[in-house]
Design an enzyme around this catalytic site. Structure first.
Site, PDB file in Angstrom:
ATOM      1  N   ASP A  41       0.834  -1.196   0.000  1.00 10.32           N
ATOM      2  CA  ASP A  41       0.000   0.000   0.000  1.00 10.32           C
ATOM      3  C   ASP A  41       0.875   1.254   0.000  1.00 10.32           C
ATOM      4  OD1 ASP A  41      -2.535   1.524   0.402  1.00 10.32           O
ATOM      5  OD2 ASP A  41      -1.700   1.894   2.384  1.00 10.32           O
ATOM      6  N   GLU A 113      -2.089  -5.528  -3.331  1.00  4.37           N
ATOM      7  CA  GLU A 113      -1.123  -4.721  -2.591  1.00  4.37           C
ATOM      8  C   GLU A 113       0.005  -5.591  -2.039  1.00  4.37           C
ATOM      9  OE1 GLU A 113      -3.847  -1.009  -0.985  1.00  4.37           O
ATOM     10  OE2 GLU A 113      -3.760  -2.850   0.203  1.00  4.37           O
TER      11      GLU A 113
END
Length: 220
Positions: A41, A113
């Protein structure tokens, strides 16, 4: 069609595809992908932000923030994860499997992610940058549907920066209840030493959006 990046260490890829529900049912298995998701992320937000900065030299900070938020939100990452067919590759627990976890947006976006985070550890920032550019350049250039109107988190961030000398809102997860495949997160958004809003959702990101919406409604 999108393809997964080429890993030197296949164990990192395996970890990125391992949901916590699988680890809970198989204690002897490798670590799950939660920490890799966090890392991915961070890396993804930075690289996509840098791409937007270079591609749109005349856009103000607020619009760059909105476009980055749209490109890395759960909806878009789920779309990319499905193109990569991550659902069929995930290692998930039996209960999560029964409840359709292979196509759950929160699991798929988290796995995407985690792939980015794992690839960063595997091959370094230059390799990840090339991969992210390959994936996101067509979206930035040719997909205006990803340039969504300003979302609640971006609105709140702009308000806070204008009224609190450049500070940023802080999102705190206060609880996570339910089984792994059906968790409900509760998040508070703090500005300085005060809680301004609370939200719940099936993923932390959705709960954060709800908390931002709650904060904006109180501020208005």
């Amino acid at each position: 069609m999108l393809e997964l990046p080429k890993f030197q260490n296949r164990n990192l890829l395996l970890q990125a595809l391992t949901h916590r529900s699988y680890s809970n049912e198989s204690p002897e298995s490798e670590d799950d992908n939660q920490r890799l998701e966090f890392l991915g992320d961070c890396v993804l937000g930075f690289l996509v932000g840098a791409m937007l900065y270079e591609y749109f030299p005349d856009l103000p900070e607020g619009e760059l923030t909105r476009r980055r938020s749209a490109l890395v939100d759960e909806l878009n990452l789920t779309h990319l994860a499905r193109e990569l067919e991550l659902g069929s590759k995930l290692r998930i627990g039996k209960g999560t499997e029964r409840d359709g976890g292979r196509d759950a947006p929160s699991l798929l976006s988290d796995a995407f992610e985690a792939i980015i985070g794992a690839y960063f550890l595997d091959s370094g920032i230059d390799a990840v940058k090339l991969y992210v550019e390959q994936v996101f350049t067509p979206l930035i250039r040719n997909a205006p549907q990803y340039r969504s109107p300003i979302d609640a988190k971006s609105q709140l961030q702009e308000w806070v920066q204008s009224n609190f000398n450049g500070s940023l809102p802080e999102y705190r997860t206060v609880s996570a209840s339910g089984q792994d495949h059906a968790k409900v997160f509760t998040v508070e958004v703090w500005i300085g030493d005060k809680c301004y809003g609370t939200g719940t959702g099936r993923s932390k990101k959705n709960a954060e959006k709800q908390a931002a919406t709650d904060a904006l409604s109180r501020l208005s």
